[in-house]
Design an enzyme around this catalytic site. Structure first.
Site, PDB file in Angstrom:
ATOM      1  N   SER A  62      42.834  37.828  46.224  1.00 42.22           N
ATOM      2  CA  SER A  62      42.555  36.387  46.329  1.00 42.22           C
ATOM      3  C   SER A  62      43.783  35.505  46.347  1.00 42.22           C
ATOM      4  O   SER A  62      43.660  34.290  46.517  1.00 42.22           O
ATOM      5  CB  SER A  62      41.627  35.953  45.199  1.00 42.22           C
ATOM      6  OG  SER A  62      40.354  36.482  45.453  1.00 42.22           O
ATOM      7  N   PHE A 120      29.286  44.420  44.665  1.00 45.37           N
ATOM      8  CA  PHE A 120      30.008  45.191  43.650  1.00 45.37           C
ATOM      9  C   PHE A 120      29.332  45.186  42.286  1.00 45.37           C
ATOM     10  O   PHE A 120      29.998  45.317  41.256  1.00 45.37           O
ATOM     11  CB  PHE A 120      31.453  44.688  43.556  1.00 45.37           C
ATOM     12  CG  PHE A 120      32.169  44.734  44.877  1.00 45.37           C
ATOM     13  CD1 PHE A 120      32.752  43.595  45.416  1.00 45.37           C
ATOM     14  CD2 PHE A 120      32.220  45.904  45.630  1.00 45.37           C
ATOM     15  CE1 PHE A 120      33.397  43.625  46.639  1.00 45.37           C
ATOM     16  CE2 PHE A 120      32.857  45.945  46.862  1.00 45.37           C
ATOM     17  CZ  PHE A 120      33.442  44.803  47.384  1.00 45.37           C
ATOM     18  N   ALA A 121      27.999  45.059  42.285  1.00 41.80           N
ATOM     19  CA  ALA A 121      27.274  45.126  41.001  1.00 41.80           C
ATOM     20  C   ALA A 121      27.634  46.440  40.299  1.00 41.80           C
ATOM     21  O   ALA A 121      27.857  46.471  39.093  1.00 41.80           O
ATOM     22  CB  ALA A 121      25.791  45.040  41.260  1.00 41.80           C
ATOM     23  N   TYR A 159      33.314  29.945  40.897  1.00 42.52           N
ATOM     24  CA  TYR A 159      34.142  30.733  41.810  1.00 42.52           C
ATOM     25  C   TYR A 159      33.271  31.550  42.774  1.00 42.52           C
ATOM     26  O   TYR A 159      32.321  32.190  42.355  1.00 42.52           O
ATOM     27  CB  TYR A 159      35.001  31.701  41.002  1.00 42.52           C
ATOM     28  CG  TYR A 159      36.042  32.411  41.833  1.00 42.52           C
ATOM     29  CD1 TYR A 159      35.725  33.537  42.585  1.00 42.52           C
ATOM     30  CD2 TYR A 159      37.345  31.946  41.887  1.00 42.52           C
ATOM     31  CE1 TYR A 159      36.670  34.182  43.361  1.00 42.52           C
ATOM     32  CE2 TYR A 159      38.306  32.589  42.657  1.00 42.52           C
ATOM     33  CZ  TYR A 159      37.959  33.715  43.387  1.00 42.52           C
ATOM     34  OH  TYR A 159      38.913  34.348  44.155  1.00 42.52           O
ATOM     35  N   ARG A 284      45.239  28.040  41.453  1.00 38.78           N
ATOM     36  CA  ARG A 284      44.905  28.030  40.040  1.00 38.78           C
ATOM     37  C   ARG A 284      46.027  27.343  39.244  1.00 38.78           C
ATOM     38  O   ARG A 284      47.197  27.419  39.637  1.00 38.78           O
ATOM     39  CB  ARG A 284      44.778  29.473  39.527  1.00 38.78           C
ATOM     40  CG  ARG A 284      43.562  30.232  40.033  1.00 38.78           C
ATOM     41  CD  ARG A 284      43.444  31.561  39.295  1.00 38.78           C
ATOM     42  NE  ARG A 284      42.341  32.392  39.794  1.00 38.78           N
ATOM     43  CZ  ARG A 284      41.047  32.191  39.514  1.00 38.78           C
ATOM     44  NH1 ARG A 284      40.694  31.147  38.781  1.00 38.78           N
ATOM     45  NH2 ARG A 284      40.113  32.992  39.978  1.00 38.78           N
ATOM     46  N   GLY A 299      44.698  37.995  41.940  1.00 38.80           N
ATOM     47  CA  GLY A 299      44.006  38.750  42.985  1.00 38.80           C
ATOM     48  C   GLY A 299      43.482  40.059  42.431  1.00 38.80           C
ATOM     49  O   GLY A 299      44.163  40.716  41.638  1.00 38.80           O
ATOM     50  N   THR A 300      42.277  40.397  42.822  1.00 39.21           N
ATOM     51  CA  THR A 300      41.685  41.683  42.438  1.00 39.21           C
ATOM     52  C   THR A 300      41.025  42.308  43.658  1.00 39.21           C
ATOM     53  O   THR A 300      39.989  41.834  44.124  1.00 39.21           O
ATOM     54  CB  THR A 300      40.610  41.502  41.346  1.00 39.21           C
ATOM     55  OG1 THR A 300      41.206  40.944  40.177  1.00 39.21           O
ATOM     56  CG2 THR A 300      39.980  42.843  40.993  1.00 39.21           C
ATOM     57  N   SER A 325      42.387  48.661  38.905  1.00 33.04           N
ATOM     58  CA  SER A 325      41.449  47.518  38.811  1.00 33.04           C
ATOM     59  C   SER A 325      40.221  48.001  38.040  1.00 33.04           C
ATOM     60  O   SER A 325      40.152  49.164  37.654  1.00 33.04           O
ATOM     61  CB  SER A 325      41.059  47.049  40.216  1.00 33.04           C
ATOM     62  OG  SER A 325      40.246  48.029  40.835  1.00 33.04           O
ATOM     63  N   ASN A 326      39.282  47.041  37.835  1.00 28.80           N
ATOM     64  CA  ASN A 326      38.086  47.352  37.031  1.00 28.80           C
ATOM     65  C   ASN A 326      38.479  47.904  35.667  1.00 28.80           C
ATOM     66  O   ASN A 326      37.826  48.813  35.135  1.00 28.80           O
ATOM     67  CB  ASN A 326      37.168  48.354  37.763  1.00 28.80           C
ATOM     68  CG  ASN A 326      35.726  48.257  37.256  1.00 28.80           C
ATOM     69  OD1 ASN A 326      35.261  47.172  36.882  1.00 28.80           O
ATOM     70  ND2 ASN A 326      35.038  49.381  37.228  1.00 28.80           N
TER      71      ASN A 326
HETATM   72  C1  LIG Z   1      37.979  35.966  40.388  1.00 31.29           C
HETATM   73  C2  LIG Z   1      38.514  37.356  40.692  1.00 31.29           C
HETATM   74  C3  LIG Z   1      38.846  38.132  39.419  1.00 31.29           C
HETATM   75  S1  LIG Z   1      37.287  38.245  41.667  1.00 31.29           S
HETATM   76  C4  LIG Z   1      37.811  37.562  43.183  1.00 31.29           C
HETATM   77  C5  LIG Z   1      38.232  38.509  44.292  1.00 31.29           C
HETATM   78  N1  LIG Z   1      37.899  39.880  44.148  1.00 31.29           N
HETATM   79  C6  LIG Z   1      36.621  40.304  44.240  1.00 31.29           C
HETATM   80  O1  LIG Z   1      35.671  39.535  44.365  1.00 31.29           O
HETATM   81  C7  LIG Z   1      36.420  41.805  44.095  1.00 31.29           C
HETATM   82  C8  LIG Z   1      35.631  42.064  42.856  1.00 31.29           C
HETATM   83  C9  LIG Z   1      35.350  43.544  42.676  1.00 31.29           C
HETATM   84  C10 LIG Z   1      36.568  44.277  42.182  1.00 31.29           C
HETATM   85  C11 LIG Z   1      36.159  45.506  41.382  1.00 31.29           C
HETATM   86  N2  LIG Z   1      35.303  45.158  40.263  1.00 31.29           N
HETATM   87  C12 LIG Z   1      34.002  45.483  40.232  1.00 31.29           C
HETATM   88  O2  LIG Z   1      33.433  46.069  41.131  1.00 31.29           O
HETATM   89  C13 LIG Z   1      33.270  45.041  38.999  1.00 31.29           C
HETATM   90  N3  LIG Z   1      31.820  45.242  39.169  1.00 31.29           N
HETATM   91  C14 LIG Z   1      37.431  46.141  40.819  1.00 31.29           C
HETATM   92  O3  LIG Z   1      37.904  45.604  39.777  1.00 31.29           O
HETATM   93  O4  LIG Z   1      37.936  47.073  41.457  1.00 31.29           O
HETATM   94  C15 LIG Z   1      39.632  38.163  43.923  1.00 31.29           C
HETATM   95  O5  LIG Z   1      40.669  38.643  44.208  1.00 31.29           O
HETATM   96  N4  LIG Z   1      39.238  37.228  42.983  1.00 31.29           N
HETATM   97  C16 LIG Z   1      39.730  37.324  41.640  1.00 31.29           C
HETATM   98  C17 LIG Z   1      40.681  36.157  41.339  1.00 31.29           C
HETATM   99  O6  LIG Z   1      40.586  35.140  42.024  1.00 31.29           O
HETATM  100  O7  LIG Z   1      41.455  36.340  40.384  1.00 31.29           O
END
Ligand SMILES: CC1(C)S[C@@H]2[C@H](NC(=O)CCCC[C@H](NC(=O)C[NH3+])C(=O)[O-])C(=O)N2[C@H]1C(=O)[O-]
Length: 344
Positions: A62, A120-121, A159, A284, A299-300, A325-326
């Site tokens: 992101s 990604f639930a 968001y 941000r 970013g994730t 991540s996760n």
């Molecule tokens: C708001 C956040 C954190 S999430 C949003 C976007 N990333 C995503 O929407 C991916 C989310 C799934 C990532 C996954 N997690 C899951 O599947 C959990 N169920 C993992 O961690 O690998 C990004 O980049 N933004 C971050 C941001 O803006 O910082």
């Protein structure tokens, strides 16, 4: 007032702690008014054992949203779009509520549901299901519009990746060119960001890069999530870049090199997120314990955690990264790189 020098001892500790909590590799690069400070720990590749390096290219997730917001603010400067005009004026019939404006979208106040919640639930099955998929913008919008708006337009910060899919659609409609061309012509070429590429829909990272290892929900097992189209993210999160390039981008942004001062002022009109965070337009704000506020984005992407922030005057920028991540523990630990970098 000048910032205290970065606390490199603490920064090194934070990176090592992230490794002990499951990140194969982590790094931080601080560009401080022309001087670079670079720290790295662990590996970029668990197979070969290659050490991670601050020069490795990464998926910045992101942080891409800030690039997309800059392009749109340049189009505002060129008189080709207005922040307080409804999105449907430019993209007739796209959104279910004609009151949603461009500003609502860029500040996450549109109420548009975040389709990533659906995709990604469940982290790993959700990722495996999309990693080789190529989505159209329309398909991602349909995923979002299958759910009701989460709030009245403009009412609250909520968001949603969907907002920056709309941003990408606006960029392509107004410029009649791809977002890849917009990033290249308007940001990466002028700033000579040689590591920054919009490779979508390819699923590989060009050049030397860190592999990414997402963490499975229950077992904590690491899955190599490097190869992916990131098509679920596109103008909301599919850029590839490096710490050096992202720092240069944020410094240029805050030094007024990418937009007019009028649009930079619009970008830093803050919507509160919580007691220490706020959101502007694709940007941000984090308020640190030492009273300093920093500006940037996190970013994730699966396997790629990025923090990218700069001081208000753009003189000191930090990009820190962990190739997992996760993993909420690593996330909380890596958050501390901001304090070490800006509070000393
Ligand atoms: C708001 C956040 C954190 S999430 C949003 C976007 N990333 C995503 O929407 C991916 C989310 C799934 C990532 C996954 N997690 C899951 O599947 C959990 N169920 C993992 O961690 O690998 C990004 O980049 N933004 C971050 C941001 O803006 O910082």
């Amino acid at each position: 007032a000048a910032l205290a020098p970065p606390d490199t001892t603490e920064l090194r500790k934070v990176l090592r702690t992230a490794l002990s909590q499951g990140a194969p590799g982590a790094f931080a690069r601080i560009d401080d008014n022309g001087t670079a400070l670079q720290l790295a720990a662990g590996v970029a590749d668990r197979g070969t054992g290659r050490a991670i390096a601050t020069g490795d290219r990464i998926r910045i997730g992101s942080v891409t949203k800030t690039f997309s917001a800059v392009v749109l603010l340049q189009l505002v400067d060129e008189g080709r779009i207005k922040l307080d005009t409804p999105v449907n004026t430019y993209l007739p019939g796209l959104l279910p509520d004609k009151r949603i404006t461009v500003r609502h979208v860029l500040s996450h106040r549109s109420g548009l549901y975040d389709y990533a919640g659906t995709l990604f639930a469940r982290a790993v099955p959700g990722f495996e299901n999309v990693r080789n998929k190529v989505f159209t913008y329309r398909q991602l919008m349909d995923l979002s519009l299958a759910e009701p708006l989460t709030n009245k337009p403009g009412a609250v910060y909520s968001y949603s990746n969907t907002n920056f899919i709309v941003a990408g659609m606006l960029i392509e409609k107004i410029t009649k060119k791809s977002v890849a061309t917009a990033y290249q012509d308007r940001i990466t070429k002028p700033l000579k960001l040689a590591d920054t590429h919009y490779v979508h829909p390819r699923n590989t990272i060009p050049g030397t890069y860190s592999r990414g290892y997402m963490t499975a929900d229950s077992t904590g097992r690491k899955i190599d999530s490097t190869r992916q189209t990131a098509s679920w993210a596109q103008s909301a999160g599919a850029l590839v870049s490096s710490a050096k390039d992202v720092n240069k981008f944020l410094t240029a942004l805050m030094k007024g090199k990418l937009t007019s001062s009028a649009q930079l002022k619009q970008m830093v009109r803050w919507t509160p997120v919580n007691s220490t965070q706020a959101y502007g337009l694709g940007l941000r704000r984090r308020d640190l314990s030492c009273g300093i506020s920093v500006y940037g984005h996190t970013g994730t992407v699966q396997g790629y955690y990025t923090w990218a922030f700069t001081s208000k005057d753009g003189r000191r920028s930090l990009t820190s990264f962990a190739n997992t991540s996760n993993n909420g523990t690593v996330y909380a630990t890596m958050n501390r790189t901001l304090e070490s970098a800006f509070c000393g």
